[in-house]
Write a protein that holds these residues in place. Sequence first.
Motif, PDB file in Angstrom:
ATOM      1  N   UNK A   1      31.695  32.186  42.444  1.00 31.92           N
ATOM      2  CA  UNK A   1      32.339  32.311  43.933  1.00 31.92           C
ATOM      3  C   UNK A   1      33.465  31.369  44.058  1.00 31.92           C
ATOM      4  N   UNK A   2      33.700  30.057  43.506  1.00 31.87           N
ATOM      5  CA  UNK A   2      34.630  29.086  43.827  1.00 31.87           C
ATOM      6  C   UNK A   2      36.025  29.300  43.074  1.00 31.87           C
ATOM      7  N   UNK A   3      37.119  29.450  43.792  1.00 31.36           N
ATOM      8  CA  UNK A   3      38.630  29.571  43.054  1.00 31.36           C
ATOM      9  C   UNK A   3      39.351  28.487  43.292  1.00 31.36           C
TER      10      UNK A   3
ATOM     11  N   UNK B   1      38.453  29.689  37.709  1.00 27.06           N
ATOM     12  CA  UNK B   1      37.205  30.041  38.263  1.00 27.06           C
ATOM     13  C   UNK B   1      36.422  28.897  38.233  1.00 27.06           C
ATOM     14  N   UNK B   2      35.731  28.498  39.283  1.00 28.24           N
ATOM     15  CA  UNK B   2      34.510  27.580  39.448  1.00 28.24           C
ATOM     16  C   UNK B   2      33.242  28.064  39.589  1.00 28.24           C
TER      17      UNK B   2
ATOM     18  N   UNK C   1      43.288  30.779  32.999  1.00 30.26           N
ATOM     19  CA  UNK C   1      42.352  31.353  32.071  1.00 30.26           C
ATOM     20  C   UNK C   1      41.208  32.094  32.472  1.00 30.26           C
ATOM     21  N   UNK C   2      40.459  32.899  31.559  1.00 30.24           N
ATOM     22  CA  UNK C   2      39.308  33.690  31.985  1.00 30.24           C
ATOM     23  C   UNK C   2      38.277  32.726  31.998  1.00 30.24           C
ATOM     24  N   UNK C   3      37.947  31.777  30.993  1.00 32.28           N
ATOM     25  CA  UNK C   3      36.781  31.064  30.959  1.00 32.28           C
ATOM     26  C   UNK C   3      35.635  31.856  30.662  1.00 32.28           C
ATOM     27  N   UNK C   4      34.385  31.168  30.770  1.00 29.66           N
ATOM     28  CA  UNK C   4      33.130  31.749  30.634  1.00 29.66           C
ATOM     29  C   UNK C   4      33.069  32.914  31.709  1.00 29.66           C
TER      30      UNK C   4
ATOM     31  N   UNK D   1      44.013  36.813  44.916  1.00 28.20           N
ATOM     32  CA  UNK D   1      43.761  35.811  44.405  1.00 28.20           C
ATOM     33  C   UNK D   1      43.322  36.071  42.908  1.00 28.20           C
ATOM     34  N   UNK D   2      42.702  37.233  42.634  1.00 29.97           N
ATOM     35  CA  UNK D   2      42.099  37.764  41.415  1.00 29.97           C
ATOM     36  C   UNK D   2      43.369  38.157  40.458  1.00 29.97           C
ATOM     37  N   UNK D   3      44.752  38.377  40.909  1.00 28.26           N
ATOM     38  CA  UNK D   3      45.739  38.610  40.361  1.00 28.26           C
ATOM     39  C   UNK D   3      46.532  37.272  39.933  1.00 28.26           C
TER      40      UNK D   3
END
Length: 461
Positions: free
Chosen positions: A51-53, A47-48, A13-16, A7-9
């Motif tokens: 921990x939330x994707x 990314x929310x 957007x990177x975001x905060x 999932x990390x791949x």
Amino acid sequence: MPEARTLGEAPGPRGHWFWGSIQERRHNPLHLFIRAHQEYGDLVRLRMGPTISLVSVSSPELVKHVLVDHADKYGKPSGLVRDAWPLLGNGLFTSSGDFWKRQRRLMQPAFHKEHLAALAGTMVDSTQQMLARWHARPSASEPLDIAAEMTRLTLGIVGRALFSTDVSGTADRVGQALTIALAETNHRILSLGLYAPDFLPTPRNRAFRQALHTLDSVVFDIISRRRAGQTHGEDLLATLMATQDADTGERMTDPQLRDEAMTLFLAGHETTTNALAWMWHLLSHHPDVEARARAEVDSVLAGRAPTAHDLPRLRYLTQVFEEAMRLYPPAWIVARQPLKEDVLAGIHLPATPRVIVALSPYVLHRNPRLWPDPERFDPDRFSPEQSASRPRLAYLPFGGGQRLCIGNGFALMEATLITAEVLRHFRLRAVPGHTVEPEPLVTLRPKGGLPMLVEPLHARA
């Protein structure tokens, strides 16, 4: 076959560094989703928080994977069900599994084509009552809030058509309660569980509790009067009250009836209200489309009110409504949670509530690969020829797969009949200088209402 990426791949957007995109998701979600898909393609990870994707998809192929081909691997997000539960209970929107299948099966007969045709007269009659109020206004130069007018109209229709009960007298009170309840439900969904527990007497909780009390009192009153024999009707309420469980022989309790009634109030009223409001807004800015639609109405109806038999010949009018729902789909986002591990577009999705798959009709309907010049309002996109050339799941105003909205036929018939009758008598104009913005709550509303100038076409005799 290459190994699935983590999932990390997934692109996005990177975001905060800590919050990711959660602040923009709260304050400007439409811009966030549109921009992310423009930059990163048909699958985007947002990314929310830590921990939330949120995995957002915007192609018919990926929508089909989630809603049709692998529907057994996905369900309504547990957080969404939790946050919508106070308003909708265990109704058709929030329920799942065998219970959902049972409820869907019980409710389906009420939405068959033959039954819907019998409701056309009610829809037209309610519209004529609204138009009589418009004609009786002391000043036609004062704007009307068309969003509020459509709310009152569709609430009256859903009460009469589905419950044989006229609730139009309570429309303002119910409409206000719905606004509060939907806003609070949206706040809870976006807060990812970080909101004050119900037992705390915060101002938000008190307002929410009062709104729910108002809605419950109206719905339970409808149910109790039917049980007492004070009202009658061959409608959905009668179907649900008469149906017995095949295994136990038990009938639905009042709370069960309440949950389905509340779901239908929202599905049969809130979404159609917003779709109609956006349609009037678009028509006011496209006089050529409005003129063509009115010409069709005049040709088909020849001065009389519309009926269900006219619907096949009001083809362009239906296309106008369909195109309005493309640009402003009331259910602007659909969410699913992986219940089983899956691989989506080469990305491994674990079965966890910390992963949410988002399918946004608002974004999908603006995919330029599917919809050339996507921001342009063009009802001819829905001509039979153009529609036949598009993937079936390129257009999702009513969802897709097995959980396709049960009331889609009701909504299309209602909107077409309402629009035809209004166009026969009035022209709706935008208020000069007034800016209309979408407000993406649980549904996509015009922010702050929709003031419009309502001009009668003919002096009333």
